[in-house]
Design a protein around this motif. Structure first.
Motif, short mmCIF file in Angstrom:
data_model
loop_
_atom_site.label_atom_id
_atom_site.label_comp_id
_atom_site.label_asym_id
_atom_site.label_seq_id
_atom_site.Cartn_x
_atom_site.Cartn_y
_atom_site.Cartn_z
N MET A 1 32.40 19.39 59.95
CA MET A 1 33.49 19.73 58.92
C MET A 1 34.78 20.48 59.61
N ILE A 2 35.89 20.35 59.30
CA ILE A 2 37.22 20.91 59.90
C ILE A 2 37.93 21.64 58.60
N THR A 3 37.98 22.96 58.81
CA THR A 3 38.57 23.55 57.63
C THR A 3 39.84 24.51 58.24
N PRO A 4 40.90 24.05 57.90
CA PRO A 4 42.16 24.78 58.06
C PRO A 4 42.18 25.99 57.10
N ARG A 5 42.30 27.16 57.60
CA ARG A 5 42.41 28.22 56.69
C ARG A 5 43.71 28.72 55.76
N LEU A 6 44.17 27.65 54.91
CA LEU A 6 45.52 27.83 54.67
C LEU A 6 45.32 27.84 52.76
N ARG A 7 46.30 28.42 52.41
CA ARG A 7 46.54 28.38 50.90
C ARG A 7 47.62 27.68 50.75
N LEU A 8 47.41 26.55 49.99
CA LEU A 8 48.61 25.63 49.41
C LEU A 8 49.27 25.90 47.96
N GLN A 9 50.48 26.12 47.94
CA GLN A 9 51.12 26.50 46.56
C GLN A 9 52.06 25.46 46.12
N GLY A 10 52.17 25.09 44.69
CA GLY A 10 52.96 24.41 44.20
C GLY A 10 52.78 22.97 44.45
N ASP A 11 53.67 21.96 44.59
CA ASP A 11 53.42 20.59 44.93
C ASP A 11 53.04 20.50 46.36
N PHE A 12 52.16 19.32 46.53
CA PHE A 12 51.84 19.51 48.19
C PHE A 12 51.56 17.95 48.20
N ARG B 1 39.24 20.69 53.31
CA ARG B 1 38.31 20.34 54.45
C ARG B 1 38.19 18.95 54.65
N LEU B 2 37.89 18.68 55.97
CA LEU B 2 37.77 16.98 56.27
C LEU B 2 36.33 17.14 56.69
N VAL B 3 35.59 16.35 56.08
CA VAL B 3 34.20 16.25 56.07
C VAL B 3 33.61 14.71 56.67
N VAL B 4 32.45 14.89 57.62
CA VAL B 4 31.69 13.79 57.87
C VAL B 4 30.42 14.12 57.68
N LYS C 1 47.04 32.16 58.21
CA LYS C 1 47.39 32.24 59.44
C LYS C 1 47.00 30.59 59.89
N ILE C 2 48.14 30.36 60.96
CA ILE C 2 47.91 28.68 61.54
C ILE C 2 47.23 29.21 62.83
N VAL C 3 46.00 28.75 62.70
CA VAL C 3 44.95 28.93 63.73
C VAL C 3 44.37 27.47 63.80
N PRO C 4 43.43 27.49 64.94
CA PRO C 4 42.91 26.12 65.44
C PRO C 4 41.91 25.99 64.32
N PRO C 5 41.74 24.70 63.77
CA PRO C 5 40.74 24.67 62.68
C PRO C 5 39.34 25.12 63.43
N ARG C 6 38.46 25.53 62.10
CA ARG C 6 37.17 25.90 62.35
C ARG C 6 36.25 24.67 62.28
N LEU C 7 35.49 24.33 63.24
CA LEU C 7 34.45 23.42 63.23
C LEU C 7 32.95 23.87 62.78
N SER C 8 32.44 23.12 62.08
CA SER C 8 31.11 23.74 61.39
C SER C 8 30.14 22.41 61.09
N ASN C 9 28.86 22.83 61.22
CA ASN C 9 27.82 21.76 61.31
C ASN C 9 26.87 22.31 60.30
N VAL C 10 26.64 21.64 59.19
CA VAL C 10 25.80 22.13 58.15
C VAL C 10 24.33 22.22 58.69
N ASN C 11 23.90 21.46 59.68
CA ASN C 11 22.49 21.51 59.93
C ASN C 11 22.21 22.47 60.97
N GLU C 12 23.40 23.27 61.28
CA GLU C 12 22.97 24.54 62.33
C GLU C 12 22.59 25.69 61.81
#
Length: 174
Positions: free
Chosen positions: A1-12, A135-138, A163-174
């Motif tokens: 999973m790739i998860t940018p930590r952003l809050r989107l507001q309004g139209d997007f 999130r972008l999920v596989v 904050k614009i930071v590198p995306p956090r990568l995670s694995n549900v199986n970890e």
């Protein structure tokens, strides 16, 4: 999973491009990639657009689709709705969410096409997208393997916080 930590507001408008989508799964299972957003509202938990492959009915053959998913929480009960399941065979393309006003549009373009197909539309209100919920999920359930190369993510919005930071990568199986 790739998860940018952003809050989107309004139209997007959020578009993710991918290539080399592949699933190797046994009969009765599925694999998918998906783009997910969750809204800061009481009743709408999350919206997903999937590019999926399944072998739920092996006697009928493999099934490749582009699917919309709407998950709501109503009176404490979680409801899962998959309103559209058009066939889709491409191994590359773009998944896209566009919110205009209170409506979220689920769109898909195969390969490098500049033309997006409307998969579904859903009234979602104007609440912000929760921080960290884009999130972008596989995913592969139980046995099997799902692979993809994420090529890009493009975000256009009326407002963005976080904050614009590198995306956090995670694995549900970890």
């Amino acid at each position: 999973m790739i998860t940018p930590r952003l809050r989107l507001q309004g139209d997007f408008d959020v578009t993710v491009a991918f290539r080399d989508f592949r699933c190797t799964i046994p009969d009765g299972l599925d694999g998918s990639i998906h783009l997910v957003v969750e809204f800061e509202s009481d009743d709408l938990a999350e919206c997903r657009i999937y590019r999926s492959f399944n072998r739920f009915h092996p006697e009928q053959g493999d099934e490749s689709t582009c699917t919309a998913g709407v998950f709501r929480s109503i009176q404490g009960q979680r409801q899962f709705n998959y309103p559209a399941v058009p066939p889709e065979e491409s191994t590359a393309g773009r998944l896209r969410f566009v919110r205009r006003g209170e409506v979220l549009y689920y769109l898909y373009a195969e390969n490098d096409s500049s033309h997006f197909r409307l998969i579904h539309k859903e009234k979602v209100g104007t609440a912000d997208v929760r921080p960290g919920s884009l999130r972008l999920v596989v995913e592969t359930n139980r046995e099997g393997l799902t692979e993809v190369v994420w090529k890009s993510i493009e975000i256009r919005t009326g407002g963005i916080r976080g904050k614009i930071v590198p995306p956090r990568l995670s694995n549900v199986n970890e």
